[in-house]
Design a protein around this motif. Structure first.
Motif, PDB file in Angstrom:
ATOM      1  N   ILE A  31       0.855  -1.189   0.000  1.00  0.00           N
ATOM      2  CA  ILE A  31       0.000   0.000   0.000  1.00  0.00           C
ATOM      3  C   ILE A  31       0.890   1.237   0.000  1.00  0.00           C
ATOM      4  N   LEU A  32       0.678   2.126  -0.948  1.00  0.00           N
ATOM      5  CA  LEU A  32       1.454   3.363  -1.046  1.00  0.00           C
ATOM      6  C   LEU A  32       0.590   4.546  -0.623  1.00  0.00           C
ATOM      7  N   PHE A  33       0.822   5.072   0.583  1.00  0.00           N
ATOM      8  CA  PHE A  33       0.166   6.309   0.997  1.00  0.00           C
ATOM      9  C   PHE A  33       0.888   7.480   0.335  1.00  0.00           C
ATOM     10  N   GLY A  34       0.143   8.512  -0.029  1.00  0.00           N
ATOM     11  CA  GLY A  34       0.747   9.628  -0.759  1.00  0.00           C
ATOM     12  C   GLY A  34       1.100   9.224  -2.182  1.00  0.00           C
ATOM     13  N   ALA A  35       0.275   8.350  -2.780  1.00  0.00           N
ATOM     14  CA  ALA A  35       0.606   7.748  -4.079  1.00  0.00           C
ATOM     15  C   ALA A  35       0.578   8.731  -5.233  1.00  0.00           C
ATOM     16  N   THR A  36      -0.021   9.912  -5.049  1.00  0.00           N
ATOM     17  CA  THR A  36      -0.039  10.912  -6.121  1.00  0.00           C
ATOM     18  C   THR A  36       0.987  12.020  -5.884  1.00  0.00           C
ATOM     19  N   GLY A  37       1.792  11.888  -4.849  1.00  0.00           N
ATOM     20  CA  GLY A  37       2.760  12.924  -4.491  1.00  0.00           C
ATOM     21  C   GLY A  37       4.036  12.862  -5.319  1.00  0.00           C
ATOM     22  N   ASP A  38       4.915  13.822  -5.057  1.00  0.00           N
ATOM     23  CA  ASP A  38       6.159  13.956  -5.817  1.00  0.00           C
ATOM     24  C   ASP A  38       7.070  12.751  -5.631  1.00  0.00           C
ATOM     25  N   LEU A  39       7.210  12.265  -4.394  1.00  0.00           N
ATOM     26  CA  LEU A  39       8.083  11.116  -4.142  1.00  0.00           C
ATOM     27  C   LEU A  39       7.597   9.887  -4.899  1.00  0.00           C
ATOM     28  N   SER A  40       6.295   9.674  -4.883  1.00  0.00           N
ATOM     29  CA  SER A  40       5.728   8.525  -5.587  1.00  0.00           C
ATOM     30  C   SER A  40       6.004   8.622  -7.079  1.00  0.00           C
ATOM     31  N   GLN A  41       5.835   9.804  -7.654  1.00  0.00           N
ATOM     32  CA  GLN A  41       6.041   9.963  -9.090  1.00  0.00           C
ATOM     33  C   GLN A  41       7.508   9.793  -9.480  1.00  0.00           C
ATOM     34  N   ARG A  42       8.413  10.407  -8.719  1.00  0.00           N
ATOM     35  CA  ARG A  42       9.822  10.409  -9.102  1.00  0.00           C
ATOM     36  C   ARG A  42      10.547   9.129  -8.726  1.00  0.00           C
ATOM     37  N   MET A  43      10.134   8.498  -7.617  1.00  0.00           N
ATOM     38  CA  MET A  43      10.926   7.398  -7.076  1.00  0.00           C
ATOM     39  C   MET A  43      10.152   6.084  -6.932  1.00  0.00           C
ATOM     40  N   LEU A  44       9.002   6.109  -6.275  1.00  0.00           N
ATOM     41  CA  LEU A  44       8.356   4.861  -5.890  1.00  0.00           C
ATOM     42  C   LEU A  44       7.791   4.094  -7.084  1.00  0.00           C
ATOM     43  N   LEU A  45       6.952   4.762  -7.874  1.00  0.00           N
ATOM     44  CA  LEU A  45       6.356   4.069  -9.020  1.00  0.00           C
ATOM     45  C   LEU A  45       7.408   3.648 -10.044  1.00  0.00           C
ATOM     46  N   PRO A  46       8.376   4.524 -10.403  1.00  0.00           N
ATOM     47  CA  PRO A  46       9.432   4.064 -11.311  1.00  0.00           C
ATOM     48  C   PRO A  46      10.246   2.898 -10.737  1.00  0.00           C
ATOM     49  N   SER A  47      10.545   2.940  -9.444  1.00  0.00           N
ATOM     50  CA  SER A  47      11.326   1.855  -8.828  1.00  0.00           C
ATOM     51  C   SER A  47      10.576   0.530  -8.907  1.00  0.00           C
ATOM     52  N   LEU A  48       9.294   0.567  -8.591  1.00  0.00           N
ATOM     53  CA  LEU A  48       8.499  -0.665  -8.613  1.00  0.00           C
ATOM     54  C   LEU A  48       8.370  -1.209 -10.032  1.00  0.00           C
ATOM     55  N   CYS A  49       8.217  -0.315 -11.009  1.00  0.00           N
ATOM     56  CA  CYS A  49       8.139  -0.757 -12.401  1.00  0.00           C
ATOM     57  C   CYS A  49       9.460  -1.412 -12.826  1.00  0.00           C
ATOM     58  N   ALA A  50      10.590  -0.823 -12.414  1.00  0.00           N
ATOM     59  CA  ALA A  50      11.897  -1.388 -12.756  1.00  0.00           C
ATOM     60  C   ALA A  50      12.087  -2.765 -12.113  1.00  0.00           C
ATOM     61  N   LEU A  51      11.670  -2.905 -10.874  1.00  0.00           N
ATOM     62  CA  LEU A  51      11.767  -4.204 -10.200  1.00  0.00           C
ATOM     63  C   LEU A  51      10.916  -5.250 -10.908  1.00  0.00           C
ATOM     64  N   ASP A  52       9.730  -4.833 -11.337  1.00  0.00           N
ATOM     65  CA  ASP A  52       8.841  -5.745 -12.047  1.00  0.00           C
ATOM     66  C   ASP A  52       9.459  -6.160 -13.383  1.00  0.00           C
ATOM     67  N   ALA A  53      10.084  -5.196 -14.081  1.00  0.00           N
ATOM     68  CA  ALA A  53      10.713  -5.498 -15.368  1.00  0.00           C
ATOM     69  C   ALA A  53      11.848  -6.502 -15.216  1.00  0.00           C
ATOM     70  N   ASP A  54      12.496  -6.501 -14.052  1.00  0.00           N
ATOM     71  CA  ASP A  54      13.599  -7.436 -13.785  1.00  0.00           C
ATOM     72  C   ASP A  54      13.119  -8.727 -13.113  1.00  0.00           C
ATOM     73  N   ASN A  55      11.802  -8.910 -13.073  1.00  0.00           N
ATOM     74  CA  ASN A  55      11.201 -10.124 -12.487  1.00  0.00           C
ATOM     75  C   ASN A  55      11.578 -10.320 -11.023  1.00  0.00           C
ATOM     76  N   LEU A  56      11.696  -9.191 -10.293  1.00  0.00           N
ATOM     77  CA  LEU A  56      12.046  -9.269  -8.885  1.00  0.00           C
ATOM     78  C   LEU A  56      10.827  -9.163  -7.967  1.00  0.00           C
ATOM     79  N   LEU A  57       9.662  -8.916  -8.537  1.00  0.00           N
ATOM     80  CA  LEU A  57       8.433  -8.872  -7.764  1.00  0.00           C
ATOM     81  C   LEU A  57       7.627 -10.145  -8.018  1.00  0.00           C
ATOM     82  N   SER A  58       7.057 -10.681  -6.962  1.00  0.00           N
ATOM     83  CA  SER A  58       6.205 -11.853  -7.116  1.00  0.00           C
ATOM     84  C   SER A  58       5.028 -11.528  -8.034  1.00  0.00           C
ATOM     85  N   SER A  59       4.640 -12.475  -8.848  1.00  0.00           N
ATOM     86  CA  SER A  59       3.500 -12.266  -9.750  1.00  0.00           C
ATOM     87  C   SER A  59       2.210 -12.051  -8.968  1.00  0.00           C
ATOM     88  N   GLU A  60       2.199 -12.468  -7.683  1.00  0.00           N
ATOM     89  CA  GLU A  60       0.985 -12.331  -6.873  1.00  0.00           C
ATOM     90  C   GLU A  60       0.897 -10.998  -6.140  1.00  0.00           C
TER      91      GLU A  60
END
Length: 484
Positions: free
Chosen positions: A9-38
């Motif tokens: 759960i990401l609180f502040g999901a529309t904020g600056d930190l989420s846009q610049r760091m959190l969402l891009p980081s999670l997408c990169a982890l997913d692209a590298d198959n480091l996140l569980s499919s579940e």
């Protein structure tokens, strides 16, 4: 606690930190198959959005802040996302958040879901948020919470925040983030010290003359006007990032690389910090000047009023233990400085006797670059090629370990990638424990009290410089020059 989370759960999901760091980081982890499919990811904030709108919002942020070659199958990542509108100060909305988090779904084996919560909100909202989570089953033994700074403005307010969080979460389920600990070179500092026999026997007062830690920024206030004027450089940078770097440099070898062992050794260093005399610190505030090729206004002009808030701090610290007795630690941080750089300098002592008459010997120096470039450089004395009739000509030669060159094929990661992955995996090693935070605040509070007792005011310096001249004098009194 190493159970992987099923929901983030990401609180502040529309904020600056989420846009610049959190969402891009999670997408990169997913692209590298480091996140569980579940793993499901739920964003929440006050902004009214449905799932589709949040996915479009996330897509725009990722395309802006994450290089194209790191996005992978972005559509698959976006399909993980859902959104729940929530005003954390009111009870309405928490039930929908709990449902989006799959709290009542259970898993295939009938077990409860493991939920990781990333709290990126103002500290004033921590208490009502924790209460809302607890009232709706999101703060039980299957949940963990990550807290983004600032965690208070002094020891008292920090304890109040920690107490509020501790009312619902045990310490083994609280992850206090310091994004510097996610940087590759910071983690490599641990490997450099404890995976090599070369340095550790020399890592003490017998062989090290002094240590410098610099965190320099070229930016001014940007969008942080109100926060920064209430914090200043000491609270904003020294209390967290710089003291964490100092602790990693100075700590004793931990028995193993796990959360308890590493953090036990760090807190020993923080508790051994000597109370600082006001004369061992310099504060400054920038005025207008040229920075990064542009004419920029002074701090008071950006702020729109006069202020005594420091934008620069230089200090000389001491660690009172056997390893570091007599070794000064010079810390320096500031805004609108000459260049953006974060580095640790380990200055070794001179050789006790030179056998090279007329040659100027320069002590060995280890430079650990953290940003903007991640690298390690060790300066050594070497003979200049050629034939001399009298003596040998010597010169300082750098031995470089540039991270991108040493590890070809490895891309540079966002610091939050490592930390988010550890939060999801339940590994607290690179997060900060409560007793660390409180030891840091005790030291910083003592410094502020000494400033107030002495009536210390910031000295002015021009934007684009390396700070007030008094900072140079602070080091030069000991025959030390800042590394630039």
């Amino acid at each position: 606690m190493k159970n992987k989370a099923d929901t983030l759960i990401l609180f502040g999901a529309t904020g600056d930190l989420s846009q610049r760091m959190l969402l891009p980081s999670l997408c990169a982890l997913d692209a590298d198959n480091l996140l569980s499919s579940e793993l499901r990811i739920v964003g929440t904030a006050r902004s009214a959005m449905d799932d589709s709108e949040f996915r479009n919002f996330a897509r725009a942020a990722i395309e802006k802040y994450l290089p194209a070659h790191r996005r992978g199958g972005m559509a698959d990542f976006l399909n993980r996302l859902s959104y729940s509108t929530l005003d954390v100060t009111t009870p309405e909305g928490y039930a929908d958040l709990a449902a989006k988090a799959g709290l009542n779904d259970g898993l295939k084996d009938g077990a409860d879901r493991e939920i990781a919560i990333f709290l990126s909100t103002a500290p004033s909202l921590f208490e009502p948020t924790i209460k809302g989570l607890a009232d709706h089953g999101l703060a039980d033994s299957n949940s963990r919470i990550c807290l983004e700074k600032p965690l208070g403005t002094d020891l008292e307010s920090s304890c109040a925040i920690n107490d509020a969080v501790a009312a619902a979460f045990s310490e083994d389920r609280i992850f206090r983030i310091d994004h510097y600990l996610g940087k590759e070179t910071v983690q490599n500092l641990i490997a450099l010290r404890f995976a090599n026999i070369l340095f550790e026997p020399l890592w003490n007062s017998q062989h090290i003359d002094h240590i410098q830690i610099t965190v320099a920024e070229t930016v001014g206030l940007e969008s942080r006007v109100d926060f920064y004027d209430g914090a200043g450089a000491l609270r904003d940078m020294v209390q967290n990032h710089m003291l964490q770097l100092l602790a990693l440099v100075a700590m004793e070898p931990p028995s193993s690389f796990d959360a308890g062992s590493v953090r036990d050794e760090k807190v020993k260093v923080l508790r051994a910090l000597r109370k600082m005399d006001a004369k061992e610190s310099v504060t400054g505030q920038y005025r207008g000047g040229a920075s990064s090729g542009e004419i920029v206004p002074g701090y008071d002009e950006e702020l729109g009023r006069e202020s005594d808030t420091e934008t620069f701090v230089a200090m000389k610290g001491h660690i009172d233990n056997w390893r570091w007795q007599g070794v000064p630690f010079y810390l320096r941080t500031g805004k609108r400085l000459s260049e953006r750089v974060t580095e640790i300098i380990v200055q070794f002592r001179c050789v006790p006797h030179s056998i090279f008459p007329g040659a100027k010997l320069v002590p060995n120096k280890l430079v650990i670059g953290i940003q903007p470039e991640e690298n390690i450089t060790l300066s050594m004395m070497a003979k200049v090629p050629g034939i001399e009739q009298e003596g040998i000509a010597l010169r300082e030669v750098p031995l470089n370990i540039a991270m991108p060159d040493a590890f070809t094929g490895k891309h540079k990661r966002i610091a939050y990638e490592r930390l988010l992955l550890d939060l999801i995996g339940g590994d607290q090693t690179l997060f900060v424990r409560r007793d660390e935070v409180e030891a840091q605040w005790r030291w910083v509070d003592d410094i502020r009290e000494s400033w107030e007792a002495e009536g210390k005011k910031p000295k002015t310096y021009n934007a684009g410089s390396w700070g007030p001249s008094a900072a140079i004098a602070l080091a030069e009194r000991d025959g030390v020059s800042w590394h630039e």
